[in-house]
Design a protein around this motif. Structure first.
Motif, PDB file in Angstrom:
ATOM      1  N   MET A  38       0.808  -1.402   0.171  1.00 45.86           N
ATOM      2  CA  MET A  38       0.036   0.018   0.022  1.00 45.86           C
ATOM      3  C   MET A  38       0.744   1.417  -0.142  1.00 45.86           C
ATOM      4  O   MET A  38       1.797   1.288   0.515  1.00 45.86           O
ATOM      5  CB  MET A  38      -0.969  -0.111   1.187  1.00 45.86           C
ATOM      6  N   THR A  39       0.670   2.101  -0.949  1.00 43.94           N
ATOM      7  CA  THR A  39       1.186   3.377  -1.053  1.00 43.94           C
ATOM      8  C   THR A  39       0.372   4.725  -0.324  1.00 43.94           C
ATOM      9  O   THR A  39      -0.781   4.468  -0.153  1.00 43.94           O
ATOM     10  CB  THR A  39       1.610   3.730  -2.525  1.00 43.94           C
ATOM     11  N   ASP A  40       1.211   5.860  -0.175  1.00 46.48           N
ATOM     12  CA  ASP A  40       0.551   6.890   0.327  1.00 46.48           C
ATOM     13  C   ASP A  40      -0.437   7.452  -0.500  1.00 46.48           C
ATOM     14  O   ASP A  40      -1.617   7.778  -0.475  1.00 46.48           O
ATOM     15  CB  ASP A  40       1.426   7.872   0.867  1.00 46.48           C
ATOM     16  N   ALA A  41      -0.057   7.807  -1.782  1.00 47.75           N
ATOM     17  CA  ALA A  41      -0.788   8.355  -3.018  1.00 47.75           C
ATOM     18  C   ALA A  41      -0.626   7.498  -4.153  1.00 47.75           C
ATOM     19  O   ALA A  41       0.236   7.512  -4.582  1.00 47.75           O
ATOM     20  CB  ALA A  41      -0.166   9.736  -3.142  1.00 47.75           C
ATOM     21  N   ILE A  42      -1.680   7.539  -5.048  1.00 46.82           N
ATOM     22  CA  ILE A  42      -1.761   6.788  -6.241  1.00 46.82           C
ATOM     23  C   ILE A  42      -2.158   8.079  -7.144  1.00 46.82           C
ATOM     24  O   ILE A  42      -3.065   8.627  -6.765  1.00 46.82           O
ATOM     25  CB  ILE A  42      -2.646   5.808  -6.185  1.00 46.82           C
ATOM     26  N   ILE A  43      -1.318   8.169  -8.275  1.00 47.85           N
ATOM     27  CA  ILE A  43      -1.807   9.004  -9.170  1.00 47.85           C
ATOM     28  C   ILE A  43      -1.878   8.384 -10.611  1.00 47.85           C
ATOM     29  O   ILE A  43      -1.129   7.618 -10.984  1.00 47.85           O
ATOM     30  CB  ILE A  43      -0.614  10.021  -9.338  1.00 47.85           C
ATOM     31  N   ILE A  44      -3.099   8.876 -11.139  1.00 45.13           N
ATOM     32  CA  ILE A  44      -3.519   8.219 -12.350  1.00 45.13           C
ATOM     33  C   ILE A  44      -3.086   9.129 -13.593  1.00 45.13           C
ATOM     34  O   ILE A  44      -3.588  10.429 -13.457  1.00 45.13           O
ATOM     35  CB  ILE A  44      -5.200   8.091 -12.508  1.00 45.13           C
ATOM     36  N   GLY A  45      -2.334   8.874 -14.537  1.00 49.02           N
ATOM     37  CA  GLY A  45      -1.829   9.627 -15.526  1.00 49.02           C
ATOM     38  C   GLY A  45      -0.463  10.103 -15.116  1.00 49.02           C
ATOM     39  O   GLY A  45      -0.118  10.507 -13.850  1.00 49.02           O
ATOM     40  N   SER A  46       0.393  10.405 -16.187  1.00 47.91           N
ATOM     41  CA  SER A  46       1.780  10.788 -16.191  1.00 47.91           C
ATOM     42  C   SER A  46       1.992  12.102 -16.827  1.00 47.91           C
ATOM     43  O   SER A  46       3.123  12.418 -17.160  1.00 47.91           O
ATOM     44  CB  SER A  46       2.839   9.653 -16.335  1.00 47.91           C
ATOM     45  N   GLY A  47       0.919  12.935 -17.021  1.00 53.56           N
ATOM     46  CA  GLY A  47       1.289  14.406 -17.831  1.00 53.56           C
ATOM     47  C   GLY A  47       2.069  15.029 -16.439  1.00 53.56           C
ATOM     48  O   GLY A  47       2.280  14.769 -15.492  1.00 53.56           O
ATOM     49  N   HIS A  48       2.603  15.972 -16.951  1.00 54.37           N
ATOM     50  CA  HIS A  48       3.558  17.057 -16.025  1.00 54.37           C
ATOM     51  C   HIS A  48       3.067  17.268 -14.836  1.00 54.37           C
ATOM     52  O   HIS A  48       3.744  17.325 -13.898  1.00 54.37           O
ATOM     53  CB  HIS A  48       4.259  17.989 -16.918  1.00 54.37           C
ATOM     54  N   ASN A  49       1.814  17.498 -14.784  1.00 58.16           N
ATOM     55  CA  ASN A  49       0.920  17.966 -13.491  1.00 58.16           C
ATOM     56  C   ASN A  49       0.967  16.791 -12.806  1.00 58.16           C
ATOM     57  O   ASN A  49       1.277  17.085 -11.116  1.00 58.16           O
ATOM     58  CB  ASN A  49      -0.450  18.297 -13.799  1.00 58.16           C
ATOM     59  N   SER A  50       0.849  15.495 -13.126  1.00 64.20           N
ATOM     60  CA  SER A  50       0.819  14.268 -12.275  1.00 64.20           C
ATOM     61  C   SER A  50       2.265  14.286 -11.774  1.00 64.20           C
ATOM     62  O   SER A  50       2.503  13.788 -10.574  1.00 64.20           O
ATOM     63  CB  SER A  50       0.610  13.160 -13.157  1.00 64.20           C
TER      64      SER A  50
END
Length: 520
Positions: free
Chosen positions: A1-13
Protein backbone atom coordinates in the motif's frame (compact mmCIF):
# COMPACT_ATOMS: atom_id res chain seq x y z
CA UNK A 1 0.00 0.00 0.00
CA UNK A 2 1.25 3.46 -0.92
CA UNK A 3 0.38 6.90 0.42
CA UNK A 4 -0.75 8.33 -2.91
CA UNK A 5 -1.78 6.81 -6.22
CA UNK A 6 -1.70 9.10 -9.25
CA UNK A 7 -3.58 8.21 -12.43
CA UNK A 8 -1.81 9.52 -15.52
CA UNK A 9 1.75 10.77 -16.00
CA UNK A 10 1.33 14.19 -17.56
CA UNK A 11 3.57 16.91 -16.17
CA UNK A 12 0.95 17.91 -13.57
CA UNK A 13 0.97 14.34 -12.26
CA UNK A 14 4.75 14.21 -12.19
CA UNK A 15 5.05 17.59 -10.45
CA UNK A 16 2.47 16.49 -7.87
CA UNK A 17 4.27 13.17 -7.33
CA UNK A 18 7.68 14.85 -7.10
CA UNK A 19 6.57 17.34 -4.46
CA UNK A 20 4.74 14.72 -2.39
CA UNK A 21 7.71 12.34 -2.59
CA UNK A 22 10.02 15.14 -1.47
CA UNK A 23 7.73 15.66 1.52
CA UNK A 24 8.06 12.02 2.53
CA UNK A 25 4.99 10.50 0.87
CA UNK A 26 5.25 7.18 -0.92
CA UNK A 27 3.80 7.72 -4.41
CA UNK A 28 2.96 5.49 -7.35
CA UNK A 29 2.05 6.82 -10.79
CA UNK A 30 0.13 4.65 -13.28
CA UNK A 31 0.17 5.54 -16.99
CA UNK A 32 -1.70 3.79 -19.80
CA UNK A 33 0.78 4.88 -22.50
CA UNK A 34 4.14 3.24 -23.15
CA UNK A 35 6.16 6.22 -21.89
CA UNK A 36 5.43 8.94 -19.32
CA UNK A 37 4.90 12.62 -20.04
CA UNK A 38 1.42 13.05 -21.47
CA UNK A 39 1.70 15.87 -24.01
CA UNK A 40 5.35 16.59 -23.11
CA UNK A 41 7.19 13.86 -24.97
CA UNK A 42 9.96 13.79 -27.57
CA UNK A 43 10.67 11.01 -30.06
CA UNK A 44 12.29 10.24 -33.41
CA UNK A 45 8.97 10.22 -35.26
CA UNK A 46 10.29 10.58 -38.81
CA UNK A 47 13.93 9.55 -39.29
CA UNK A 48 16.77 8.55 -36.96
CA UNK A 49 18.39 11.58 -35.35
CA UNK A 50 15.39 13.87 -35.86
CA UNK A 51 13.81 14.60 -32.47
CA UNK A 52 10.22 15.84 -32.52
CA UNK A 53 8.15 17.18 -29.64
CA UNK A 54 4.94 15.16 -29.71
CA UNK A 55 2.63 18.03 -28.67
CA UNK A 56 4.02 20.69 -26.30
CA UNK A 57 7.13 22.56 -27.42
CA UNK A 58 7.19 25.90 -25.58
CA UNK A 59 8.43 25.40 -22.00
CA UNK A 60 8.38 29.04 -20.89
CA UNK A 61 5.52 28.49 -18.46
CA UNK A 62 7.29 25.58 -16.81
CA UNK A 63 10.56 27.49 -16.57
CA UNK A 64 8.77 30.39 -14.90
CA UNK A 65 6.50 28.28 -12.70
CA UNK A 66 6.44 28.32 -8.93
CA UNK A 67 7.45 24.66 -8.98
CA UNK A 68 10.59 25.49 -10.97
CA UNK A 69 11.39 28.38 -8.66
CA UNK A 70 11.14 25.97 -5.72
CA UNK A 71 12.98 23.01 -7.25
CA UNK A 72 15.09 24.55 -10.03
CA UNK A 73 18.43 23.35 -8.67
CA UNK A 74 17.09 19.85 -8.06
CA UNK A 75 15.67 19.64 -11.58
CA UNK A 76 18.94 20.86 -13.07
CA UNK A 77 20.83 18.20 -11.13
CA UNK A 78 18.55 15.63 -12.78
CA UNK A 79 19.35 16.91 -16.27
CA UNK A 80 16.73 19.58 -16.98
CA UNK A 81 18.22 21.93 -19.56
CA UNK A 82 16.75 24.77 -21.58
CA UNK A 83 17.63 26.64 -24.74
CA UNK A 84 16.56 30.31 -24.86
CA UNK A 85 14.81 31.73 -27.90
CA UNK A 86 15.38 35.46 -28.25
CA UNK A 87 12.82 35.63 -31.07
CA UNK A 88 9.74 33.88 -29.66
CA UNK A 89 7.05 34.39 -32.29
CA UNK A 90 6.03 36.12 -35.49
CA UNK A 91 3.21 36.16 -38.02
CA UNK A 92 3.29 36.34 -41.82
CA UNK A 93 0.74 38.02 -44.06
CA UNK A 94 -0.51 37.73 -47.65
CA UNK A 95 0.85 41.19 -48.52
CA UNK A 96 4.40 39.91 -47.94
CA UNK A 97 4.84 41.64 -44.60
CA UNK A 98 5.61 40.14 -41.21
CA UNK A 99 5.59 41.19 -37.58
CA UNK A 100 7.43 39.51 -34.74
CA UNK A 101 7.98 39.92 -31.02
CA UNK A 102 11.56 39.59 -29.81
CA UNK A 103 13.20 39.80 -26.40
CA UNK A 104 14.39 43.25 -27.44
CA UNK A 105 11.87 45.99 -26.64
CA UNK A 106 13.55 48.49 -28.97
CA UNK A 107 13.56 46.16 -31.96
CA UNK A 108 9.98 45.07 -31.36
CA UNK A 109 8.74 48.66 -30.95
CA UNK A 110 10.49 49.61 -34.20
CA UNK A 111 8.64 46.83 -35.99
CA UNK A 112 5.35 48.09 -34.57
CA UNK A 113 6.25 51.61 -35.69
CA UNK A 114 6.65 50.37 -39.26
CA UNK A 115 2.93 49.58 -39.21
CA UNK A 116 1.69 52.46 -37.07
CA UNK A 117 3.43 55.19 -35.05
CA UNK A 118 0.35 55.39 -32.83
CA UNK A 119 0.59 51.66 -32.15
CA UNK A 120 4.28 52.03 -31.34
CA UNK A 121 3.40 54.57 -28.67
CA UNK A 122 0.73 52.25 -27.28
CA UNK A 123 3.18 49.34 -27.35
CA UNK A 124 5.83 51.30 -25.44
CA UNK A 125 3.31 52.39 -22.81
CA UNK A 126 2.08 48.82 -22.40
CA UNK A 127 5.65 47.53 -22.12
CA UNK A 128 6.62 50.15 -19.53
CA UNK A 129 3.71 49.24 -17.26
CA UNK A 130 3.75 45.46 -17.85
CA UNK A 131 5.31 44.34 -14.59
CA UNK A 132 3.08 46.50 -12.40
CA UNK A 133 -0.07 45.88 -14.45
CA UNK A 134 0.49 42.12 -14.69
CA UNK A 135 1.40 41.56 -11.03
CA UNK A 136 -2.21 40.97 -9.88
CA UNK A 137 -2.78 38.72 -12.92
CA UNK A 138 0.22 36.56 -12.05
CA UNK A 139 -0.91 36.52 -8.41
CA UNK A 140 -4.31 35.24 -9.53
CA UNK A 141 -2.92 32.62 -11.89
CA UNK A 142 -0.61 31.31 -9.16
CA UNK A 143 -3.24 31.09 -6.42
CA UNK A 144 -5.99 28.64 -5.57
CA UNK A 145 -9.41 30.02 -6.48
CA UNK A 146 -11.24 29.59 -3.20
CA UNK A 147 -12.96 32.15 -0.99
CA UNK A 148 -9.94 32.64 1.25
CA UNK A 149 -7.48 33.14 -1.60
CA UNK A 150 -9.80 35.48 -3.50
CA UNK A 151 -10.38 37.58 -0.39
CA UNK A 152 -6.64 37.74 0.26
CA UNK A 153 -5.96 38.75 -3.33
CA UNK A 154 -8.67 41.42 -3.21
CA UNK A 155 -7.24 42.88 0.01
CA UNK A 156 -3.84 43.10 -1.68
CA UNK A 157 -5.05 44.45 -5.02
CA UNK A 158 -7.64 47.06 -4.03
CA UNK A 159 -5.37 49.24 -1.86
CA UNK A 160 -2.57 49.00 -4.40
CA UNK A 161 -4.54 49.76 -7.56
CA UNK A 162 -7.53 51.62 -6.23
CA UNK A 163 -11.12 50.93 -7.16
CA UNK A 164 -11.00 52.35 -10.69
CA UNK A 165 -7.90 50.48 -11.83
CA UNK A 166 -9.19 47.31 -10.18
CA UNK A 167 -12.44 47.65 -12.13
CA UNK A 168 -10.43 48.29 -15.30
CA UNK A 169 -8.51 45.07 -14.66
CA UNK A 170 -11.75 43.14 -14.13
CA UNK A 171 -13.13 44.57 -17.37
CA UNK A 172 -9.96 43.59 -19.23
CA UNK A 173 -10.20 40.03 -17.90
CA UNK A 174 -13.67 39.74 -19.44
CA UNK A 175 -12.80 41.21 -22.85
CA UNK A 176 -12.50 39.27 -26.08
CA UNK A 177 -9.23 39.39 -28.00
CA UNK A 178 -10.84 41.49 -30.73
CA UNK A 179 -12.41 43.88 -28.22
CA UNK A 180 -9.10 44.56 -26.49
CA UNK A 181 -6.99 44.66 -29.65
CA UNK A 182 -9.36 47.01 -31.48
CA UNK A 183 -9.34 49.26 -28.44
CA UNK A 184 -5.54 49.24 -28.15
CA UNK A 185 -4.09 49.13 -31.69
CA UNK A 186 -5.00 50.26 -35.19
CA UNK A 187 -2.74 48.00 -37.29
CA UNK A 188 -4.45 44.81 -38.42
CA UNK A 189 -1.03 43.15 -38.69
CA UNK A 190 -0.23 43.81 -35.05
CA UNK A 191 -3.72 42.75 -33.97
CA UNK A 192 -3.60 39.46 -35.86
CA UNK A 193 -0.12 38.59 -34.57
CA UNK A 194 -1.30 38.87 -30.97
CA UNK A 195 -4.75 37.38 -31.54
CA UNK A 196 -3.17 34.16 -32.82
CA UNK A 197 -2.22 33.28 -29.24
CA UNK A 198 -5.87 33.17 -28.25
CA UNK A 199 -6.35 30.27 -30.64
CA UNK A 200 -3.88 28.22 -28.58
CA UNK A 201 -6.34 28.29 -25.65
CA UNK A 202 -9.68 28.03 -27.49
CA UNK A 203 -10.19 31.79 -27.65
CA UNK A 204 -11.24 32.82 -31.11
CA UNK A 205 -11.16 36.60 -31.56
CA UNK A 206 -14.73 37.20 -30.42
CA UNK A 207 -14.81 34.97 -27.33
CA UNK A 208 -15.18 36.85 -24.03
CA UNK A 209 -12.30 36.38 -21.59
CA UNK A 210 -9.67 35.78 -24.25
CA UNK A 211 -7.82 39.11 -24.20
CA UNK A 212 -5.60 37.98 -21.34
CA UNK A 213 -3.62 35.42 -23.31
CA UNK A 214 -2.51 37.56 -26.29
CA UNK A 215 -1.51 40.27 -23.81
CA UNK A 216 0.55 37.94 -21.61
CA UNK A 217 2.22 36.14 -24.51
CA UNK A 218 3.19 39.42 -26.17
CA UNK A 219 4.54 41.12 -23.08
CA UNK A 220 6.15 38.02 -21.54
CA UNK A 221 7.69 37.08 -24.87
CA UNK A 222 9.27 40.51 -25.09
CA UNK A 223 10.31 40.61 -21.42
CA UNK A 224 11.63 37.06 -21.06
CA UNK A 225 11.87 35.51 -24.51
CA UNK A 226 10.87 31.85 -24.84
CA UNK A 227 12.58 28.68 -23.70
CA UNK A 228 12.63 25.27 -25.37
CA UNK A 229 13.93 22.05 -23.93
CA UNK A 230 17.52 21.18 -24.81
CA UNK A 231 17.24 18.17 -27.09
CA UNK A 232 13.46 18.14 -26.75
CA UNK A 233 10.63 19.05 -24.40
CA UNK A 234 10.98 15.70 -22.64
CA UNK A 235 13.92 17.11 -20.71
CA UNK A 236 11.15 18.18 -18.30
CA UNK A 237 9.63 14.70 -18.15
CA UNK A 238 13.00 13.01 -17.70
CA UNK A 239 14.05 15.35 -14.88
CA UNK A 240 10.74 14.94 -13.05
CA UNK A 241 10.93 11.15 -13.40
CA UNK A 242 14.47 11.17 -11.99
CA UNK A 243 13.33 13.38 -9.11
CA UNK A 244 10.50 10.96 -8.30
CA UNK A 245 12.82 7.94 -8.55
CA UNK A 246 15.37 9.60 -6.25
CA UNK A 247 12.70 10.03 -3.58
CA UNK A 248 11.42 6.46 -3.74
CA UNK A 249 8.40 7.00 -6.00
CA UNK A 250 7.46 4.74 -8.89
CA UNK A 251 6.04 5.24 -12.38
CA UNK A 252 4.48 2.26 -14.14
CA UNK A 253 3.68 2.61 -17.84
CA UNK A 254 1.39 0.38 -19.86
CA UNK A 255 -0.87 0.30 -16.80
CA UNK A 256 -4.44 1.33 -17.63
CA UNK A 257 -6.64 2.25 -14.65
CA UNK A 258 -10.21 1.09 -15.18
CA UNK A 259 -11.85 2.00 -11.89
CA UNK A 260 -11.41 4.04 -8.72
CA UNK A 261 -12.34 1.98 -5.66
CA UNK A 262 -14.45 3.92 -3.18
CA UNK A 263 -16.86 2.99 -0.43
CA UNK A 264 -18.73 4.94 2.20
CA UNK A 265 -17.79 8.17 0.44
CA UNK A 266 -14.02 7.58 0.60
CA UNK A 267 -11.52 6.57 -2.11
CA UNK A 268 -9.54 3.42 -1.27
CA UNK A 269 -7.52 2.64 -4.38
CA UNK A 270 -7.68 1.66 -8.05
CA UNK A 271 -8.27 -1.32 -10.30
CA UNK A 272 -6.00 -1.89 -13.32
CA UNK A 273 -7.08 -3.55 -16.55
CA UNK A 274 -5.03 -6.63 -15.67
CA UNK A 275 -7.21 -7.11 -12.59
CA UNK A 276 -4.76 -5.82 -9.98
CA UNK A 277 -6.05 -3.73 -7.13
CA UNK A 278 -3.73 -1.12 -5.64
CA UNK A 279 -4.70 0.57 -2.40
CA UNK A 280 -3.81 4.05 -1.16
CA UNK A 281 -3.45 5.27 2.42
CA UNK A 282 -3.97 8.99 1.88
CA UNK A 283 -5.00 9.94 -1.65
CA UNK A 284 -6.05 8.84 -5.10
CA UNK A 285 -5.23 11.59 -7.58
CA UNK A 286 -6.77 11.48 -11.04
CA UNK A 287 -5.16 13.48 -13.83
CA UNK A 288 -7.95 12.76 -16.28
CA UNK A 289 -10.55 14.59 -18.34
CA UNK A 290 -13.73 15.25 -16.33
CA UNK A 291 -15.87 12.74 -18.19
CA UNK A 292 -13.19 10.10 -17.62
CA UNK A 293 -13.34 10.83 -13.89
CA UNK A 294 -17.07 10.17 -14.01
CA UNK A 295 -16.43 6.83 -15.73
CA UNK A 296 -13.75 5.81 -13.24
CA UNK A 297 -15.93 6.49 -10.22
CA UNK A 298 -19.25 5.28 -11.60
CA UNK A 299 -20.90 8.02 -9.60
CA UNK A 300 -19.70 10.14 -6.73
CA UNK A 301 -22.96 10.42 -4.81
CA UNK A 302 -23.28 14.10 -5.70
CA UNK A 303 -25.67 14.33 -8.66
CA UNK A 304 -24.95 18.00 -9.34
CA UNK A 305 -21.19 17.36 -9.52
CA UNK A 306 -21.63 14.24 -11.64
CA UNK A 307 -23.83 16.15 -14.09
CA UNK A 308 -21.23 18.93 -14.20
CA UNK A 309 -18.53 16.43 -15.19
CA UNK A 310 -20.74 14.97 -17.91
CA UNK A 311 -21.42 18.42 -19.40
CA UNK A 312 -17.78 19.54 -19.45
CA UNK A 313 -17.02 20.98 -22.90
CA UNK A 314 -13.89 20.35 -24.91
CA UNK A 315 -12.24 22.69 -27.36
CA UNK A 316 -11.81 21.86 -31.05
CA UNK A 317 -8.93 19.56 -31.85
CA UNK A 318 -5.47 19.96 -33.32
CA UNK A 319 -3.55 18.06 -35.95
CA UNK A 320 0.23 17.75 -35.60
CA UNK A 321 2.55 17.41 -38.59
CA UNK A 322 6.15 16.53 -37.79
CA UNK A 323 8.65 17.11 -40.57
CA UNK A 324 12.29 16.18 -40.99
CA UNK A 325 13.83 18.87 -43.19
CA UNK A 326 16.85 19.46 -45.36
CA UNK A 327 16.59 23.12 -44.36
CA UNK A 328 14.25 25.64 -42.77
CA UNK A 329 11.54 27.31 -44.85
CA UNK A 330 12.53 30.27 -47.00
CA UNK A 331 9.88 32.75 -45.91
CA UNK A 332 8.92 35.16 -48.68
CA UNK A 333 8.31 37.91 -46.12
CA UNK A 334 11.95 37.90 -45.05
CA UNK A 335 14.89 35.70 -44.07
CA UNK A 336 14.67 37.04 -40.47
CA UNK A 337 11.69 34.73 -39.93
CA UNK A 338 14.03 31.72 -39.94
CA UNK A 339 15.25 32.96 -36.54
CA UNK A 340 11.84 32.75 -34.82
CA UNK A 341 10.78 29.79 -32.69
CA UNK A 342 7.14 30.10 -33.84
CA UNK A 343 5.73 31.53 -37.04
CA UNK A 344 1.94 31.84 -37.14
CA UNK A 345 -0.04 31.73 -40.33
CA UNK A 346 -3.22 33.41 -39.13
CA UNK A 347 -3.40 36.58 -41.20
CA UNK A 348 -6.49 38.26 -39.75
CA UNK A 349 -8.93 38.04 -36.89
CA UNK A 350 -11.73 37.35 -39.35
CA UNK A 351 -9.69 34.44 -40.77
CA UNK A 352 -9.28 33.01 -37.25
CA UNK A 353 -12.95 33.49 -36.38
CA UNK A 354 -14.05 31.72 -39.55
CA UNK A 355 -11.65 28.82 -38.97
CA UNK A 356 -12.91 28.42 -35.42
CA UNK A 357 -16.57 28.44 -36.41
CA UNK A 358 -15.99 25.87 -39.14
CA UNK A 359 -14.25 23.51 -36.71
CA UNK A 360 -16.96 24.04 -34.11
CA UNK A 361 -19.50 23.02 -36.74
CA UNK A 362 -17.57 19.79 -37.34
CA UNK A 363 -16.11 20.93 -40.64
CA UNK A 364 -12.52 20.61 -41.78
CA UNK A 365 -11.61 24.31 -42.05
CA UNK A 366 -10.96 25.66 -45.52
CA UNK A 367 -8.03 27.69 -44.18
CA UNK A 368 -6.81 26.33 -40.84
CA UNK A 369 -4.46 28.32 -38.64
CA UNK A 370 -0.90 27.03 -38.92
CA UNK A 371 1.61 27.26 -36.08
CA UNK A 372 5.02 26.55 -37.56
CA UNK A 373 7.53 25.68 -34.87
CA UNK A 374 11.19 25.94 -35.87
CA UNK A 375 12.94 24.47 -32.81
CA UNK A 376 16.22 23.70 -34.55
CA UNK A 377 16.78 27.39 -35.24
CA UNK A 378 17.67 27.68 -31.53
CA UNK A 379 18.47 24.03 -30.70
CA UNK A 380 20.45 22.33 -33.48
CA UNK A 381 20.85 19.22 -31.29
CA UNK A 382 17.39 18.05 -32.36
CA UNK A 383 18.54 17.07 -35.85
CA UNK A 384 21.67 15.79 -37.62
CA UNK A 385 24.17 18.52 -38.48
CA UNK A 386 22.80 20.94 -41.05
CA UNK A 387 19.30 19.41 -40.94
CA UNK A 388 16.15 20.65 -39.20
CA UNK A 389 12.77 19.66 -37.83
CA UNK A 390 9.49 21.51 -38.22
CA UNK A 391 6.70 21.21 -35.66
CA UNK A 392 3.36 22.10 -37.23
CA UNK A 393 0.16 22.59 -35.27
CA UNK A 394 -2.92 22.76 -37.48
CA UNK A 395 -5.65 24.65 -35.65
CA UNK A 396 -8.55 24.17 -35.52
CA UNK A 397 -9.68 20.66 -36.42
CA UNK A 398 -12.96 18.95 -35.47
CA UNK A 399 -12.75 15.85 -33.33
CA UNK A 400 -15.65 14.36 -35.28
CA UNK A 401 -15.79 15.25 -38.96
CA UNK A 402 -19.17 16.25 -40.37
CA UNK A 403 -17.93 17.66 -43.65
CA UNK A 404 -15.35 19.83 -45.37
CA UNK A 405 -15.74 23.61 -45.53
CA UNK A 406 -13.86 23.63 -48.82
CA UNK A 407 -15.96 20.84 -50.33
CA UNK A 408 -12.84 18.94 -51.41
CA UNK A 409 -12.30 16.18 -48.81
CA UNK A 410 -15.02 13.54 -48.83
CA UNK A 411 -13.69 11.47 -45.91
CA UNK A 412 -15.72 11.58 -42.71
CA UNK A 413 -13.16 9.88 -40.47
CA UNK A 414 -9.64 10.85 -39.51
CA UNK A 415 -8.04 7.67 -40.81
CA UNK A 416 -8.90 8.80 -44.34
CA UNK A 417 -9.00 12.58 -43.85
CA UNK A 418 -5.63 13.05 -42.13
CA UNK A 419 -3.45 12.94 -45.25
CA UNK A 420 -5.51 15.30 -47.45
CA UNK A 421 -6.05 17.74 -44.56
CA UNK A 422 -2.32 17.72 -43.87
CA UNK A 423 -1.72 18.47 -47.55
CA UNK A 424 -4.08 21.45 -47.25
CA UNK A 425 -2.00 22.76 -44.37
CA UNK A 426 1.23 22.23 -46.32
CA UNK A 427 -0.31 24.07 -49.28
CA UNK A 428 -0.85 27.07 -47.01
CA UNK A 429 2.71 26.87 -45.70
CA UNK A 430 3.99 26.64 -49.26
CA UNK A 431 2.17 29.86 -50.13
CA UNK A 432 4.22 31.77 -47.56
CA UNK A 433 7.45 29.79 -47.96
CA UNK A 434 7.71 28.40 -51.52
CA UNK A 435 9.90 25.34 -51.88
CA UNK A 436 9.25 24.01 -48.38
CA UNK A 437 7.76 20.76 -49.68
CA UNK A 438 10.90 20.02 -51.66
CA UNK A 439 12.93 20.17 -48.42
CA UNK A 440 10.85 17.54 -46.60
CA UNK A 441 12.73 14.27 -46.11
CA UNK A 442 10.43 12.71 -43.51
CA UNK A 443 6.83 13.27 -42.40
CA UNK A 444 4.68 12.01 -39.53
CA UNK A 445 1.04 13.09 -39.23
CA UNK A 446 -0.75 12.94 -35.87
CA UNK A 447 -4.50 13.38 -36.25
CA UNK A 448 -6.83 14.51 -33.42
CA UNK A 449 -7.83 10.88 -32.93
CA UNK A 450 -4.17 9.83 -32.72
CA UNK A 451 -3.63 12.42 -29.99
CA UNK A 452 -6.60 11.09 -28.02
CA UNK A 453 -5.52 7.46 -28.49
CA UNK A 454 -2.11 8.28 -27.03
CA UNK A 455 -3.52 10.49 -24.27
CA UNK A 456 -7.25 10.13 -23.48
CA UNK A 457 -7.23 13.56 -21.82
CA UNK A 458 -6.91 15.13 -25.29
CA UNK A 459 -10.53 14.41 -26.18
CA UNK A 460 -11.04 14.84 -29.91
CA UNK A 461 -7.50 16.17 -30.15
CA UNK A 462 -8.26 19.00 -27.70
CA UNK A 463 -4.75 19.84 -26.48
CA UNK A 464 -5.97 22.08 -23.64
CA UNK A 465 -8.26 19.45 -22.04
CA UNK A 466 -11.35 21.58 -22.13
CA UNK A 467 -12.53 24.99 -23.21
CA UNK A 468 -11.26 27.92 -21.13
CA UNK A 469 -14.28 30.10 -21.82
CA UNK A 470 -15.42 32.12 -18.80
CA UNK A 471 -18.17 29.69 -17.79
CA UNK A 472 -15.57 26.92 -17.56
CA UNK A 473 -12.59 28.78 -16.12
CA UNK A 474 -11.44 30.33 -12.83
CA UNK A 475 -13.94 29.25 -10.15
CA UNK A 476 -15.75 27.07 -12.67
CA UNK A 477 -12.88 24.84 -13.81
CA UNK A 478 -13.95 22.07 -14.01
CA UNK A 479 -17.05 22.86 -11.93
CA UNK A 480 -17.97 25.41 -9.29
CA UNK A 481 -16.70 24.53 -5.85
CA UNK A 482 -14.13 22.08 -7.20
CA UNK A 483 -11.47 24.27 -8.83
CA UNK A 484 -8.93 23.15 -6.21
CA UNK A 485 -9.26 19.52 -7.29
CA UNK A 486 -11.50 18.35 -4.46
CA UNK A 487 -14.28 15.90 -5.30
CA UNK A 488 -17.37 14.70 -3.37
CA UNK A 489 -15.42 11.51 -2.58
CA UNK A 490 -13.00 11.95 0.31
CA UNK A 491 -9.34 11.28 -0.57
CA UNK A 492 -10.12 11.44 -4.30
CA UNK A 493 -8.56 14.48 -5.96
CA UNK A 494 -8.67 15.80 -9.49
CA UNK A 495 -5.74 17.49 -11.24
CA UNK A 496 -4.44 18.31 -14.70
CA UNK A 497 -5.36 20.88 -17.34
CA UNK A 498 -9.08 20.44 -16.65
CA UNK A 499 -8.57 21.94 -13.17
CA UNK A 500 -7.65 25.54 -12.30
CA UNK A 501 -5.40 27.23 -13.43
CA UNK A 502 -5.87 25.17 -16.58
CA UNK A 503 -3.78 24.24 -19.58
CA UNK A 504 -0.18 25.00 -20.46
CA UNK A 505 3.13 23.74 -19.16
CA UNK A 506 3.05 25.83 -15.96
CA UNK A 507 2.18 22.82 -13.75
CA UNK A 508 -0.10 24.96 -11.58
CA UNK A 509 -2.84 22.33 -11.03
CA UNK A 510 -0.38 19.64 -9.96
CA UNK A 511 1.75 21.82 -7.70
CA UNK A 512 -1.17 23.60 -6.01
CA UNK A 513 -2.77 20.24 -5.21
CA UNK A 514 0.49 18.75 -3.93
CA UNK A 515 1.05 21.75 -1.66
CA UNK A 516 -2.47 21.46 -0.30
CA UNK A 517 -2.11 17.74 0.42
CA UNK A 518 1.35 18.04 1.96
CA UNK A 519 0.54 21.19 3.93
CA UNK A 520 2.94 23.15 1.66
Amino acid sequence: MTDAIIIGSGHNSLVCAAHLATKGWSVAVYEQAAVPGGAIKTAELTLPGFRHDWAAMNLSLFAGSQFSKTYGDVLSSHGLDYVPAQNPFASVFPDGKWFGVSADPVATAERVDDFSPADARAWKEMSASFFSDAEPIFDLLGSPVNKRSIAKLALKTLPKLGINRTLDLARFMMMSPRGWLDETFESNHVKATLAAWGMHLDFAPDIAGGALFPYLEAMAGQAFGMVLGKGGANTVTNALKAMIDANGGTIECGANVTRVLHENGRARGIVLDDGRQVMAKKAVIANVAPRALARLTGETGNKVYDKGLSKFRHAPGTMMIHLAMEDLPDWTAGPELRDFAYVHIAPSMDYMARTYQEAQAGLLPKEPVIVCGQPTTVDPSRAPEGKHVLWLQVRMAPGEIRGDAAGEIAAMNWQDAAEPFAERALDILETYAPGTRAKIIGKHIVSPMDLEADNPNLVGGDQVCGSHHLNQHFLFRPFRGHADGNTPIANLHHTGAAVWPGAGTGAGPGFLLAQKLAGK
